[in-house]
Scaffold this active site. Structure first.
Site, PDB file in Angstrom:
ATOM      1  N   GLY A  56       0.820  -1.198   0.000  1.00  0.00           N
ATOM      2  CA  GLY A  56       0.000   0.000   0.000  1.00  0.00           C
ATOM      3  C   GLY A  56       0.854   1.248   0.000  1.00  0.00           C
ATOM      4  CG  ASP A  98      -3.869   6.756  -3.611  1.00  0.00           C
ATOM      5  OD1 ASP A  98      -3.794   7.080  -4.814  1.00  0.00           O
ATOM      6  OD2 ASP A  98      -3.101   5.926  -3.084  1.00  0.00           O
TER       7      ASP A  98
END
Length: 360
Positions: A48, A163
């Site tokens: 991530g 995001d």
């Protein structure tokens, strides 16, 4: 002040009232947190924004979870602020379409921290790359409704994800879609405080961010939603720019050249004067999606409004007639099942950088 003796596996704290140190008993050193030793790492499934993610088994309950190791390599003074933000946000979020943070566990010497998340068998980026046939329009609608419901919950709680992209959308075997990776997410209020424009993966980045705005609202998430919807419909990224200049040019080619008439304040954006935009008067969305219904095109155009104040909200999208016309959205449990790529393969060292769908 704390000292850690790696050889004897002891943690010693300095006493304030008396000189010297005292040893913390092993049964107390983790506080209320469990140890990561209670989890069996099965395989690495991805990386991530701020940490590596593993598929793991909770040895106490036998539950399969996602174990996200928080990056500490650049930190000398504790947990990175980005990880603290993610933990703080996720602890207060509970929604079927938002990934669940179950607990925080710690490493052997407290030098590492892991987030225990609900496990999802797939991510949409891997699915799109490995599916033999594209999602049907009914399946795309099913996915997007779930994304929008989760996003509506976030925005109602004054949180911008910042995001959104297909690799941050996860799916369970039962067809439940969950938004993940809150490493760049921010809470916002009124008045809106300035934020850095260097957020959102390039292909999903709104034009106001590309032009340097520091005033960020939920509209930047909605632009990304438009990119995701278009990508699912076309089975390929809509605006795969290789640089910020190229990204702006792709947007102009698709939607036409922005102006003060359609986007008040456009010319005053910090970087507006630095780009020489091509003169392109046409909106080419209809040519890009000639088979899409009028309702579908209206929704895409609403999401791709240049003016952030006029851009569709999650609530607007959920009320769109596109989701009420045939083909109707399928039920999540009727979504097709796929091989478990996340179970069987070790993710590459820089999964986001190497994936065809996760570049800048």
């Amino acid at each position: 002040m704390a000292e850690v003796d790696l050889e004897s596996d002891q943690i010693r704290l300095k006493c304030i009232r008396k000189e010297g140190f005292f040893t913390v008993p092993p049964e107390h050193r983790l506080g209320r947190c469990r140890s990561v030793k209670e989890f069996e790492k099965l395989n690495r499934i991805g990386e991530g924004t701020y940490g590596i993610v593993y598929r793991a088994r909770d040895t106490q309950t036998d539950e399969i979870v996602a174990l996200k190791k928080v990056r500490m390599d650049k930190e000398k003074d504790g947990i990175p602020i980005s990880s603290l933000r993610e933990i703080t946000l996720l602890l207060r979020l509970r929604h079927p379409n938002i990934v669940e943070l179950k607990e925080v566990v710690v490493g052997n010497h407290l030098e590492s921290i892991f987030l225990v998340m609900g496990y999802c068998e797939q991510d949409l980026a891997s699915l799109l790359e490995n599916m033999p046939t594209p999602f049907s329009e009914a399946q795309v609608k099913c996915i997007m409704l779930q994304v929008l419901r989760g996003l509506q919950y976030l925005h109602r709680n004054f949180i911008i994800h910042r995001d959104l992209k297909v690799s941050n959308l996860l799916m369970t075997d039962k067809g439940c879609v969950k938004t993940a990776d809150f490493g760049l997410a921010r809470a916002y209020g009124v008045p809106v405080k300035p934020m850095t424009p260097k957020v959102v993966t390039l292909w999903y980045r709104a034009p106001e961010l590309l032009l340097g705005t520091t005033t960020q609202t939920t509209s930047i998430d909605m632009w990304a939603v438009g990119c995701i919807l278009a990508e699912l419909l076309a089975h390929k990224p809509l605006l795969p720019g290789t640089s910020e200049i190229h990204q702006i040019d792709l947007i102009v080619q698709l939607l036409g050249t922005p102006s003060e008439n359609i986007w008040p304040g456009f010319s005053k954006l910090p970087l507006a004067g630095q780009y020489s935009l091509r003169k392109q008067p046409y909106n080419n969305l209809k040519h890009k999606f000639p088979w899409l219904s009028e309702a579908g095109l209206r929704l895409l155009n609403f999401l791709f409004m240049y003016d952030p104040k006029k851009r569709a909200t999650s609530g607007d999208c959920l009320e769109s007639s596109y989701f009420k016309e045939k083909p109707l959205p399928c039920e999540p449990e009727l979504m097709p099942t796929f091989p478990h790529h996340r179970n069987k393969r070790a993710a590459p060292a820089a999964a986001e950088g190497q994936s065809k769908r996760c570049r800048p």
